[in-house]
Design a protein around this motif. Structure first.
Motif, PDB file in Angstrom:
ATOM      1  N   THR A  67       0.692  -1.266   0.101  1.00  0.00           N
ATOM      2  CA  THR A  67      -0.148  -0.015  -0.146  1.00  0.00           C
ATOM      3  C   THR A  67       0.988   1.347  -0.460  1.00  0.00           C
ATOM      4  N   ASN A  68       2.073   1.354   0.398  1.00  0.00           N
ATOM      5  CA  ASN A  68       2.934   2.458   0.204  1.00  0.00           C
ATOM      6  C   ASN A  68       4.371   1.516   0.357  1.00  0.00           C
ATOM      7  N   GLY A  69       5.639   2.285   0.178  1.00  0.00           N
ATOM      8  CA  GLY A  69       6.738   2.504   0.453  1.00  0.00           C
ATOM      9  C   GLY A  69       7.302   2.699   1.041  1.00  0.00           C
ATOM     10  N   THR A  70       6.602   2.450   2.717  1.00  0.00           N
ATOM     11  CA  THR A  70       7.465   2.043   3.918  1.00  0.00           C
ATOM     12  C   THR A  70       7.291   0.716   4.558  1.00  0.00           C
ATOM     13  N   LEU A  71       5.486   0.538   4.145  1.00  0.00           N
ATOM     14  CA  LEU A  71       5.819  -1.202   5.263  1.00  0.00           C
ATOM     15  C   LEU A  71       6.123  -1.838   4.677  1.00  0.00           C
ATOM     16  N   TYR A  91      21.613   9.447   3.939  1.00  0.00           N
ATOM     17  CA  TYR A  91      21.426  10.430   2.910  1.00  0.00           C
ATOM     18  C   TYR A  91      19.685  10.029   2.132  1.00  0.00           C
ATOM     19  N   SER A  92      19.401   9.923   2.755  1.00  0.00           N
ATOM     20  CA  SER A  92      18.112   9.193   2.856  1.00  0.00           C
ATOM     21  C   SER A  92      16.206   9.583   2.816  1.00  0.00           C
ATOM     22  N   PHE A  93      15.718   9.696   2.235  1.00  0.00           N
ATOM     23  CA  PHE A  93      14.417   9.756   2.726  1.00  0.00           C
ATOM     24  C   PHE A  93      13.720   9.403   3.919  1.00  0.00           C
ATOM     25  N   VAL A  94      13.538   9.873   4.978  1.00  0.00           N
ATOM     26  CA  VAL A  94      13.260   8.988   6.710  1.00  0.00           C
ATOM     27  C   VAL A  94      12.689   8.254   7.099  1.00  0.00           C
ATOM     28  N   ALA A  95      11.793   7.493   5.661  1.00  0.00           N
ATOM     29  CA  ALA A  95      11.416   6.439   6.380  1.00  0.00           C
ATOM     30  C   ALA A  95      12.400   5.289   6.113  1.00  0.00           C
ATOM     31  N   THR A  96      13.489   5.454   5.356  1.00  0.00           N
ATOM     32  CA  THR A  96      14.130   4.616   5.791  1.00  0.00           C
ATOM     33  C   THR A  96      15.246   3.887   6.817  1.00  0.00           C
ATOM     34  N   TYR A 163      17.043  -3.663   0.172  1.00  0.00           N
ATOM     35  CA  TYR A 163      17.814  -2.046  -0.591  1.00  0.00           C
ATOM     36  C   TYR A 163      16.229  -1.809  -0.571  1.00  0.00           C
ATOM     37  N   ASP A 164      16.276  -0.799  -0.146  1.00  0.00           N
ATOM     38  CA  ASP A 164      15.701   0.619  -0.297  1.00  0.00           C
ATOM     39  C   ASP A 164      15.888   1.048  -1.478  1.00  0.00           C
ATOM     40  N   ALA A 165      14.767   0.355  -2.466  1.00  0.00           N
ATOM     41  CA  ALA A 165      14.826   0.304  -4.162  1.00  0.00           C
ATOM     42  C   ALA A 165      13.556   1.655  -4.699  1.00  0.00           C
ATOM     43  N   ALA A 166      13.668   2.587  -3.250  1.00  0.00           N
ATOM     44  CA  ALA A 166      11.866   3.800  -3.286  1.00  0.00           C
ATOM     45  C   ALA A 166      12.198   4.565  -4.901  1.00  0.00           C
ATOM     46  N   HIS A 167      12.968   4.678  -5.528  1.00  0.00           N
ATOM     47  CA  HIS A 167      13.521   5.307  -6.267  1.00  0.00           C
ATOM     48  C   HIS A 167      14.073   4.726  -7.399  1.00  0.00           C
ATOM     49  N   ALA A 168      14.945   4.013  -7.415  1.00  0.00           N
ATOM     50  CA  ALA A 168      15.632   3.124  -8.696  1.00  0.00           C
ATOM     51  C   ALA A 168      14.361   1.988  -9.295  1.00  0.00           C
ATOM     52  N   LEU A 187       9.896  -0.972  -3.165  1.00  0.00           N
ATOM     53  CA  LEU A 187      10.355   0.226  -3.605  1.00  0.00           C
ATOM     54  C   LEU A 187       8.910   1.194  -3.278  1.00  0.00           C
ATOM     55  N   SER A 188       8.856   2.439  -4.000  1.00  0.00           N
ATOM     56  CA  SER A 188       7.508   3.251  -3.840  1.00  0.00           C
ATOM     57  C   SER A 188       6.837   3.487  -4.823  1.00  0.00           C
ATOM     58  N   PHE A 189       5.695   3.690  -4.710  1.00  0.00           N
ATOM     59  CA  PHE A 189       5.087   3.909  -6.114  1.00  0.00           C
ATOM     60  C   PHE A 189       4.033   5.611  -5.559  1.00  0.00           C
ATOM     61  N   THR A 192       5.061  11.451  -6.395  1.00  0.00           N
ATOM     62  CA  THR A 192       6.475  11.976  -6.835  1.00  0.00           C
ATOM     63  C   THR A 192       7.086  10.785  -7.491  1.00  0.00           C
ATOM     64  N   LYS A 193       6.985   9.795  -7.417  1.00  0.00           N
ATOM     65  CA  LYS A 193       7.574   8.485  -7.673  1.00  0.00           C
ATOM     66  C   LYS A 193       7.446   8.858 -10.084  1.00  0.00           C
ATOM     67  N   VAL A 194       8.846   8.276 -10.015  1.00  0.00           N
ATOM     68  CA  VAL A 194       9.213   8.329 -11.469  1.00  0.00           C
ATOM     69  C   VAL A 194       7.310   7.484 -12.421  1.00  0.00           C
TER      70      VAL A 194
HETATM   71  C1  LIG Z   1      14.504   6.585   0.202  1.00  0.00           C
HETATM   72  C2  LIG Z   1      12.946   6.183   0.079  1.00  0.00           C
HETATM   73  N1  LIG Z   1      12.700   5.195   0.887  1.00  0.00           N
HETATM   74  C3  LIG Z   1      10.739   5.153   1.756  1.00  0.00           C
HETATM   75  C4  LIG Z   1      10.333   5.590   0.678  1.00  0.00           C
HETATM   76  C5  LIG Z   1       8.644   5.841   0.915  1.00  0.00           C
HETATM   77  O1  LIG Z   1       7.952   5.157   1.143  1.00  0.00           O
HETATM   78  P1  LIG Z   1       6.494   5.607   0.866  1.00  0.00           P
HETATM   79  O2  LIG Z   1       6.035   7.210   0.492  1.00  0.00           O
HETATM   80  O3  LIG Z   1       6.062   5.032  -0.443  1.00  0.00           O
HETATM   81  O4  LIG Z   1       5.731   4.798   1.917  1.00  0.00           O
HETATM   82  C6  LIG Z   1      10.333   6.859  -0.010  1.00  0.00           C
HETATM   83  C7  LIG Z   1       9.155   8.062  -0.117  1.00  0.00           C
HETATM   84  O5  LIG Z   1       9.332   8.932  -0.166  1.00  0.00           O
HETATM   85  C8  LIG Z   1      11.603   7.081  -0.453  1.00  0.00           C
HETATM   86  O6  LIG Z   1      11.697   8.304  -1.151  1.00  0.00           O
END
Ligand SMILES: Cc1ncc(COP(=O)(O)O)c(C=O)c1O
Length: 377
Positions: A67-71, A91-96, A163-168, A187-189, A192-194
């Motif tokens: 349902t998102n890229g964090t779970l 150096y990433s988004f805080v969800a990592t 791997y947090d491949a949210a951007h890849a 992955l995150s969908f 804002t993602k591609v």
């Molecule tokens: C590197 C990284 N990891 C995790 C996430 C979390 O993804 P989501 O926002 O879909 O929960 C993001 C989201 O923006 C991200 O940029």
């Protein structure tokens, strides 16, 4: 809501990104189909189709939608029984890092490579302790990590790699998906993602058994109507967003191509501007151009990153300072030993110098020119 967000949502100015939206008439036809079948979640037909279509597009054996890229990050750590300490990037988004915290794991921050922004393999081994159980790198901005070096370290020390491949999304190296690296990749969908499903995400895994376990975990641990085999969570993607994703998958290549042209224009026009640097494409890599970070060296450019950031806003250009501040400076993490600035000099510098320029499929040549002019002036 802060002023910047208000301006951006009001549609004024040139935004850092714009969501890829499927044609409304095509989406409406799919909604009518969902309405007629009255099956709106729980592994419906569009969910199954999107998992299969993504596995094919991404050239990976198994995909499980979330349902998102964090779970999927949180769930991967659960599924692989990761505990103790995990080496990761600030150096990433805080969800990592939050995904580690939610599993009771201590994050250990290691500095990044200035050529990619990704975890520097040369610094990983010094951070390994008897408590270390895994490495969680991020392909930041979709730039591939040095996956071979990281795997070699993991193998030497018996560590898992997530791997947090949210951007890849869609990123390949030598014709192979970068999502194949490590034990699993997520992955995150997000919008804002591609590739987006409004909100959404996925996990990529190598074998059918792992997919089965993950599919149980994201559905409360149910293995059948009356059997719960593990303490799961609810992280299922619904039929509406699965259908939206199936449509967006038809348009994502054109969107990546539009982004690629913009990235090359930025490079051509900003090359030679004193004090502004950026990364080139890595050899053999199919990039997705999800982000276009530039780095501002105040002394050479004659203006600090924040001054340029504000000047861009006065020109109606809303770049973003991804990833500033570093995760390691946020309140929950700043007291960790590994969060000390002297441990993270490269990440600190990148975070202090970065601005991600607007890049998306709808950006016009005139808008790109306006961004360039604002920076060159
Ligand atoms: C590197 C990284 N990891 C995790 C996430 C979390 O993804 P989501 O926002 O879909 O929960 C993001 C989201 O923006 C991200 O940029």
């Amino acid at each position: 809501m802060d002023e910047l967000l208000q301006k951006m949502m009001a549609g004024d100015g040139i935004k850092v990104t714009s969501p890829l939206l499927p044609p409304l008439d095509e989406f409406t036809a799919m909604l009518e189909d969902i309405w007629s079948r009255r099956w709106i979640t729980n592994n419906g037909t569009y969910h199954q189709q999107l998992e299969a279509a993504l596995a094919e597009y991404l050239k990976v054996p198994y995909v499980s939608l979330f349902t998102n890229g964090t779970l999927p990050l949180i769930t991967a750590l659960q599924a692989l029984h990761i505990s103790g300490e995990v080496i990761t990037t600030p150096y990433s988004f805080v969800a990592t890092t939050h995904a580690l915290w939610w599993n009771g794991i201590k994050p250990v921050f290691v500095d990044v490579d200035e050529r990619t922004g990704c975890l520097d393999p040369e610094r990983i081994e010094a951070a390994i302790t008897p408590q270390t159980s895994a490495i969680m790198p991020v392909h930041v901005y979709g730039c591939p990590c040095d996956v071979d070096a990281i795997q070699a370290i993991a193998d030497r020390h018996g560590l898992r790699v997530i791997y947090d491949a949210a951007h890849a999304f869609g990123v390949e190296k030598d014709g192979q998906s970068i999502l194949l690296a490590g034990d699993v990749a997520t992955l995150s969908f997000h919008a804002t993602k591609v590739f987006n499903t409004v909100e959404g995400g996925a996990m990529v895994m190598h074998d059918a058994e792992t997919k089965r376990q993950i599919d149980y975990l994201k559905n409360f641990g149910f293995a059948g109507e009356t059997e719960v085999v593990m303490p799961g969570i609810n992280s299922k993607m619904d039929e509406v967003r699965s259908a939206y994703g199936l449509l967006n998958l038809r348009y994502v290549d054109a969107s990546i191509e539009a982004r690629r042209r913009i990235a090359f224009t930025y490079r051509e026009k900003l090359r030679g501007v004193q004090g502004i640097t950026f990364w080139e494409d890595q050899p053999g890599v199919r990039h997705n151009y999800g982000y276009f970070p530039i780095f501002v060296r105040a002394e050479e450019y004659g203006m600090s990153r924040d001054e340029l950031y504000l000047r861009m806003q006065r020109c109606g250009i809303y770049g973003r300072r991804y990833f500033y501040p570093l995760i390691s400076t946020f309140a929950p993490y700043r007291s960790l030993e590994s969060a000390a600035t002297q441990n993270l000099p490269v990440a600190t510098r990148l975070a202090d110098e970065v601005i991600c320029l607007p890049i998306h499929h709808e950006l016009t040549a005139a808008e790109v020119e306006k961004v360039v002019e604002c920076i060159r002036r």
